[in-house]
Design an enzyme around this catalytic site. Structure first.
Site, mmCIF file in Angstrom:
data_model
loop_
_atom_site.group_PDB
_atom_site.id
_atom_site.type_symbol
_atom_site.label_atom_id
_atom_site.label_comp_id
_atom_site.label_asym_id
_atom_site.label_seq_id
_atom_site.Cartn_x
_atom_site.Cartn_y
_atom_site.Cartn_z
ATOM 1 N N ARG A 274 62.878 116.563 -64.253
ATOM 2 C CA ARG A 274 62.151 116.178 -63.090
ATOM 3 C C ARG A 274 60.590 115.778 -63.517
ATOM 4 N NH1 ARG A 274 62.410 121.993 -60.500
ATOM 5 N NH2 ARG A 274 63.200 122.539 -62.469
ATOM 6 N N SER B 196 17.901 89.740 -89.594
ATOM 7 C CA SER B 196 18.689 89.592 -88.355
ATOM 8 C C SER B 196 19.597 88.324 -88.448
ATOM 9 C CB SER B 196 17.695 89.245 -86.995
ATOM 10 O OG SER B 196 17.128 90.072 -86.762
ATOM 11 N N ALA C 269 63.005 126.057 -75.363
ATOM 12 C CA ALA C 269 62.254 124.677 -75.157
ATOM 13 C C ALA C 269 63.276 123.633 -75.227
ATOM 14 C CB ALA C 269 61.336 124.446 -76.394
ATOM 15 N N ALA C 270 64.918 123.993 -74.903
ATOM 16 C CA ALA C 270 65.824 123.066 -75.027
ATOM 17 C C ALA C 270 66.068 122.455 -73.651
ATOM 18 C CB ALA C 270 67.181 124.074 -75.492
ATOM 19 N N GLY C 271 65.726 123.075 -72.764
ATOM 20 C CA GLY C 271 66.002 122.422 -71.514
ATOM 21 C C GLY C 271 65.420 120.871 -71.326
HETATM 22 C C1 UD1 Z 1 63.607 130.924 -65.462
HETATM 23 C C2 UD1 Z 1 63.947 132.195 -64.945
HETATM 24 C C3 UD1 Z 1 63.175 132.694 -63.640
HETATM 25 C C4 UD1 Z 1 61.846 132.539 -63.898
HETATM 26 C C5 UD1 Z 1 61.507 131.040 -64.198
HETATM 27 C C6 UD1 Z 1 59.878 131.314 -64.524
HETATM 28 C C7 UD1 Z 1 66.184 132.502 -66.083
HETATM 29 C C8 UD1 Z 1 67.482 132.591 -65.482
HETATM 30 N N1 UD1 Z 1 65.499 132.377 -64.797
HETATM 31 O O1 UD1 Z 1 64.046 130.106 -64.222
HETATM 32 O O2 UD1 Z 1 63.741 134.012 -63.372
HETATM 33 O O3 UD1 Z 1 61.353 133.094 -62.530
HETATM 34 O O4 UD1 Z 1 62.124 131.001 -65.436
HETATM 35 O O5 UD1 Z 1 59.477 129.835 -64.892
HETATM 36 O O6 UD1 Z 1 65.668 132.610 -67.191
HETATM 37 N N2 UD1 Z 1 66.042 126.608 -71.494
HETATM 38 C C9 UD1 Z 1 66.801 126.504 -72.352
HETATM 39 N N3 UD1 Z 1 68.098 126.440 -72.491
HETATM 40 C C10 UD1 Z 1 68.710 126.396 -71.414
HETATM 41 C C11 UD1 Z 1 68.049 126.651 -70.256
HETATM 42 C C12 UD1 Z 1 66.711 126.610 -70.189
HETATM 43 O O7 UD1 Z 1 66.087 126.471 -73.856
HETATM 44 O O8 UD1 Z 1 69.799 126.338 -71.410
HETATM 45 C C13 UD1 Z 1 64.535 126.558 -71.326
HETATM 46 C C14 UD1 Z 1 64.019 125.404 -70.590
HETATM 47 O O9 UD1 Z 1 63.674 124.413 -71.512
HETATM 48 C C15 UD1 Z 1 62.716 126.371 -70.299
HETATM 49 C C16 UD1 Z 1 63.057 127.504 -70.162
HETATM 50 O O10 UD1 Z 1 64.232 127.798 -70.816
HETATM 51 O O11 UD1 Z 1 61.721 126.193 -71.167
HETATM 52 C C17 UD1 Z 1 63.427 128.097 -68.507
HETATM 53 O O12 UD1 Z 1 64.296 127.295 -68.045
HETATM 54 P P1 UD1 Z 1 64.593 126.887 -66.721
HETATM 55 O O13 UD1 Z 1 65.589 126.005 -66.331
HETATM 56 O O14 UD1 Z 1 63.101 126.091 -66.354
HETATM 57 O O15 UD1 Z 1 64.488 128.290 -65.944
HETATM 58 P P2 UD1 Z 1 63.985 128.331 -64.363
HETATM 59 O O16 UD1 Z 1 65.013 127.997 -63.375
HETATM 60 O O17 UD1 Z 1 62.665 127.959 -64.342
#
Ligand code: UD1
Ligand code: MG
Length: 454
Positions: free
Chosen positions: A17, A406, A11-13
């Protein structure tokens, strides 16, 4: 090696968007922050305290989850593989297997994950992962298989060849790893060619290359795999989740009249034979008993309602109703309103931080705030507790079997004794003893008034 299961929720992303000040995983779906679904799913799979990897807006996530989880910080978002690496130190040393999934996919059914874990343990696999076959590939990674149908690797959409882009089997991002293998091989991940990120998904190819046992579990229900990256996807997830909730409560014996117009949050509980009428919103942790009739147009937040209550179009927040209460239309129960058995509120009643005893009647246009009312008292139309003196809130105490006439103004702090009565229009500024009648404050002419000569 121990069979103990650990879980890592990513959940670090940044959630760019979503275009939001609120962390993506805190956006609610059916009234509940997305991350809560992930935590519950991990718990259902048998992990009491999952590790949540946080980075962007981590303070918000920490504030919500507190000590229900273990946090791991990822300071720079270098990819999903790197994120799992960050969780390693936080995991108990004795974890034998690690379930990994993403926090932005709240529609996974907990049973799906549990089945994956069970398969993983039964097969003694190194890696077991979910796959799904979908016409809309949703930019997910594609599962590459060889001529015999054996998994070879996952290719991310941005790195895929035109031919690979045509693959319909995709990666929803739920994996179960043998812990020791995971820690050893995470170190060997290389940055990806196009994005330079450490892809967790590269581990599949590595496991296959080493001849390790890899299992896949293909699910058919694509709706479980919707990831939330923007508010359009959030709205879609919301719609699916709400439909599921409506279906669940109906199968549990609740009648929903015009289900599509009824909004029920994920944690709401409703008893059998209760009827919910259209345009009703049941929110938060609201609990409703059996054989109630709710709505139409009721909005009920974090409230508890007993059995056999009837609630017309009204608003309730943080209020409690015992059994056999009927109220509405157009009542407003605010935080701390407590209505005992057989209380009747008619139209336009507002109650805040007050306890009404058994059988209290309050038929029309009244406000009770910071008040205690004894059993079987009657609150006449237009009664107001004047609870605020401009500086602080003061209490009103009304005894049992009291008749408030009342339009009485009860200027707090004030006490009305048992069996007392007030006359219509009384402005009560002093305590009224039991069994007494208080009347007064007739209008008096106090000076001349010349409208043209102010
Ligand atoms: C990822 C998968 C993809 C899959 C998809 C499903 C990878 C490389 N790809 O892609 O194969 O089909 O999910 O939804 O795993 N996050 C971190 N740290 C980071 C990057 C991401 O904690 O450095 C977390 C994000 O917060 C998110 C999750 O990992 O909750 C997925 O990251 P996201 O960037 O959304 O991956 P996708 O491109 O969707
Ligand atoms: Mg994603």
């Amino acid at each position: 090696m121990s069979d103990k299961l650990a879980a890592v929720i990513l959940a670090a992303g940044q959630g760019t968007r979503m275009k939001s000040k609120l962390a993506k995983v805190l956006h609610p779906v059916a009234g509940k922050p997305m991350i809560e679904y992930a935590v519950e799913t991990a718990q259902f799979a048998g992990v009491e305290k999952p590790v949540v990897v946080v980075g962007h807006q981590s303070d918000q996530v920490r504030a919500l989850l507190g000590d229900r989880v273990i946090f791991a910080e990822q300071s720079a978002q270098l990819g999903t593989g790197d994120a799992v690496k960050c969780a390693r130190a936080a995991l108990e040393a004795d974890a034998g297997h690690v379930l990994v999934f993403y926090a932005d996919m709240p529609l996974f059914k907990p049973a799906t994950m549990r089945a994956l874990v069970e398969k993983h343990l039964a097969c003694q696999a190194t890696l077991t992962m979910l796959t799904v076959i979908a016409d809309d590939t949703m930019s997910f990674g594609r599962i590459v298989r060889d001529a015999n149908g054996q998994t070879v690797r996952i290719v991310e959409e941005v790195e895929a060849t035109p031919q690979e882009l045509g693959i319909k089997e995709i990666n929803p991002g739920v994996y179960c790893f043998r812990a020791q293998w995971l820690w050893e091989n995470l170190q060997a991940l290389k940055p990806s060619a196009k994005k330079g990120e450490y892809y967790l998904t590269d581990l599949l190819g590595m496991a296959v290359g080493q001849g390790a046992r890899v299992e896949t579990e293909t699910i058919e229900d694509v709706s479980q795999c919707i990831g939330i990256n923007n508010r359009v996807q959030l709205a879609l997830a919301e719609k699916i989740m709400r439909e599921r909730i409506r279906e669940r409560v109906m199968l549990d014996g609740v009648t929903l009249v015009d289900p599509a117009s009824i909004f029920i949050d994920a944690d709401v509980e409703i008893g059998q034979d209760t009827v919910i009428l259209p345009n009703t919103h049941l929110q938060g942790k609201t609990r409703i008993g059996q054989e109630c009739k709710i709505g139409p147009n009721a909005i009920i937040l974090d409230s508890v309602i007993g059995d056999t209550c009837s609630i017309g179009p009204s608003v309730m927040e943080f209020a409690t109703l015992e059994d056999h209460v009927d109220m509405g239309p157009f009542c407003h129960l605010r935080p701390g309103a407590y209505l005992s058995r057989h209380v009747h509120l008619g139209n336009y009643a507002e109650v805040k931080k007050s306890r009404l005893g058994e059988g209290v009647h309050m038929g029309h246009f009244s406000y009770l705030g910071d008040t205690e009312v004894g059993a079987h008292s009657n609150i006449g139309a237009g009664t107001i507790t004047c609870n605020y003196d401009g500086k602080q809130k003061n209490r009103t105490v009304i005894g049992e079997n009291v008749f408030i006439g009342s339009d009485s103004m009860l200027v707090a702090p004030v006490t009305i004794g048992d069996h007392a009565r007030t006359g219509a229009g009384a402005v009560v500024t002093k305590d009224v003893p039991s069994n007494s009648l208080a009347v007064g404050m007739p209008a008096r002419v106090i000076r001349k008034w010349n409208a043209g000569n102010e």
